[in-house]
Write a protein that holds these residues in place. Structure first.
Motif, PDB file in Angstrom:
ATOM      1  N   PRO A  59      20.239  74.198 -16.778  1.00 39.66           N
ATOM      2  CA  PRO A  59      21.078  75.085 -17.601  1.00 39.66           C
ATOM      3  C   PRO A  59      20.688  75.115 -19.082  1.00 39.66           C
ATOM      4  O   PRO A  59      20.880  76.122 -19.751  1.00 39.66           O
ATOM      5  N   ARG A  60      20.123  74.025 -19.612  1.00 42.66           N
ATOM      6  CA  ARG A  60      19.834  73.946 -21.045  1.00 42.66           C
ATOM      7  C   ARG A  60      18.465  74.501 -21.418  1.00 42.66           C
ATOM      8  O   ARG A  60      18.306  75.084 -22.479  1.00 42.66           O
ATOM      9  N   GLN A  61      17.462  74.311 -20.594  1.00 40.23           N
ATOM     10  CA  GLN A  61      16.098  74.670 -20.948  1.00 40.23           C
ATOM     11  C   GLN A  61      15.534  75.859 -20.172  1.00 40.23           C
ATOM     12  O   GLN A  61      14.624  76.515 -20.657  1.00 40.23           O
ATOM     13  N   ILE A  62      16.056  76.111 -18.966  1.00 35.58           N
ATOM     14  CA  ILE A  62      15.432  77.122 -18.111  1.00 35.58           C
ATOM     15  C   ILE A  62      16.314  78.351 -17.943  1.00 35.58           C
ATOM     16  O   ILE A  62      15.890  79.473 -18.235  1.00 35.58           O
ATOM     17  N   GLU A 114      18.480  66.097 -38.737  1.00 38.43           N
ATOM     18  CA  GLU A 114      18.179  65.212 -37.610  1.00 38.43           C
ATOM     19  C   GLU A 114      16.793  64.615 -37.771  1.00 38.43           C
ATOM     20  O   GLU A 114      15.929  65.225 -38.385  1.00 38.43           O
ATOM     21  N   ARG A 115      16.584  63.441 -37.200  1.00 37.24           N
ATOM     22  CA  ARG A 115      15.265  62.825 -37.211  1.00 37.24           C
ATOM     23  C   ARG A 115      14.505  63.110 -35.928  1.00 37.24           C
ATOM     24  O   ARG A 115      13.284  63.067 -35.901  1.00 37.24           O
ATOM     25  N   ARG A 116      15.247  63.385 -34.863  1.00 37.32           N
ATOM     26  CA  ARG A 116      14.647  63.592 -33.546  1.00 37.32           C
ATOM     27  C   ARG A 116      13.907  64.928 -33.487  1.00 37.32           C
ATOM     28  O   ARG A 116      14.396  65.945 -33.944  1.00 37.32           O
ATOM     29  N   VAL A 117      12.725  64.905 -32.896  1.00 40.50           N
ATOM     30  CA  VAL A 117      11.952  66.129 -32.689  1.00 40.50           C
ATOM     31  C   VAL A 117      12.240  66.629 -31.277  1.00 40.50           C
ATOM     32  O   VAL A 117      12.213  65.869 -30.312  1.00 40.50           O
ATOM     33  N   ARG A 118      12.551  67.909 -31.167  1.00 37.92           N
ATOM     34  CA  ARG A 118      12.858  68.532 -29.886  1.00 37.92           C
ATOM     35  C   ARG A 118      11.766  69.516 -29.507  1.00 37.92           C
ATOM     36  O   ARG A 118      10.947  69.893 -30.334  1.00 37.92           O
ATOM     37  N   SER A 119      11.800  69.939 -28.252  1.00 31.83           N
ATOM     38  CA  SER A 119      10.824  70.904 -27.756  1.00 31.83           C
ATOM     39  C   SER A 119      11.523  71.958 -26.927  1.00 31.83           C
ATOM     40  O   SER A 119      12.563  71.706 -26.324  1.00 31.83           O
ATOM     41  N   LEU A 120      10.924  73.148 -26.889  1.00 25.54           N
ATOM     42  CA  LEU A 120      11.365  74.168 -25.954  1.00 25.54           C
ATOM     43  C   LEU A 120      10.185  75.043 -25.595  1.00 25.54           C
ATOM     44  O   LEU A 120       9.239  75.192 -26.362  1.00 25.54           O
ATOM     45  N   CYS A 121      10.235  75.588 -24.381  1.00 25.69           N
ATOM     46  CA  CYS A 121       9.165  76.431 -23.868  1.00 25.69           C
ATOM     47  C   CYS A 121       9.640  77.873 -23.814  1.00 25.69           C
ATOM     48  O   CYS A 121      10.752  78.152 -23.374  1.00 25.69           O
ATOM     49  N   VAL A 122       8.770  78.775 -24.246  1.00 25.54           N
ATOM     50  CA  VAL A 122       9.036  80.209 -24.151  1.00 25.54           C
ATOM     51  C   VAL A 122       7.874  80.813 -23.364  1.00 25.54           C
ATOM     52  O   VAL A 122       6.826  81.123 -23.934  1.00 25.54           O
ATOM     53  N   PRO A 123       8.028  80.953 -22.038  1.00 27.77           N
ATOM     54  CA  PRO A 123       6.948  81.546 -21.245  1.00 27.77           C
ATOM     55  C   PRO A 123       6.827  83.044 -21.509  1.00 27.77           C
ATOM     56  O   PRO A 123       7.722  83.670 -22.071  1.00 27.77           O
TER      57      PRO A 123
END
Length: 150
Positions: A59-62, A114-123
């Motif tokens: 639900p969050r990434q796809i 924030e210090r945390r690095v996040r990622s996301l994919c955009v196909p």
């Protein structure tokens, strides 16, 4: 000589190709867990972890149905911002290890504060082809793309 516009905005949708790839990977992981000669409690733990990961990620990434899912990116005078379903536009700092390829864009970013690095994919099937190309070009060639938000 004209100066290029500093404004850009795009919004993406759920990707069928990304969902298929994720489900294939999960299916292979489950088959391997069940085929391994490990104690049954360990196989059950592995299957449970795969299912929990799927319940968190899909639900969050796809599918982008969760309120924490990011579904848009824009660039304006304030810098880069990501659209969060629950929180609106949030200022981000893009990271130099972001990747812009013809098939997929991997955005690595840090939210402001924030210090945390996040990622996301955009196909490529999540955006119209011309918008996907324009986003790739922006990510590769825009000035100050890695600058911290002001």
């Amino acid at each position: 000589m004209s100066s290029p516009s500093n404004r850009f905005e795009c919004r993406w949708q759920a990707s069928g190709q990304l969902l298929a790839a994720y489900l294939l990977a999960q299916g292979l992981a489950l088959v391997v867990l069940l085929a391994l000669a490990v104690p049954s409690w360990l196989a059950v733990l592995g299957v449970a972890l795969c299912l929990v990961h799927g319940a968190w990620t899909i639900p969050r990434q796809i599918l982008l149905t969760h309120r924490q899912a990011f579904c848009g990116l824009r660039r304006d005078a304030k810098g880069w911002q990501l659209l969060n379903n629950g929180g609106g536009w949030q200022t981000v700092q893009l990271r130099p290890d972001s990747l812009a390829l013809p098939l997929i864009i991997v955005l690595r970013f840090r939210l402001s504060g924030e210090r945390r690095v996040r990622s996301l994919c955009v196909p490529r099937d999540a955006l119209a082809p011309d918008v996907h190309r324009r986003l790739r070009v922006r990510l590769r060639f825009s000035r100050r793309r890695w600058a911290a938000p002001e």
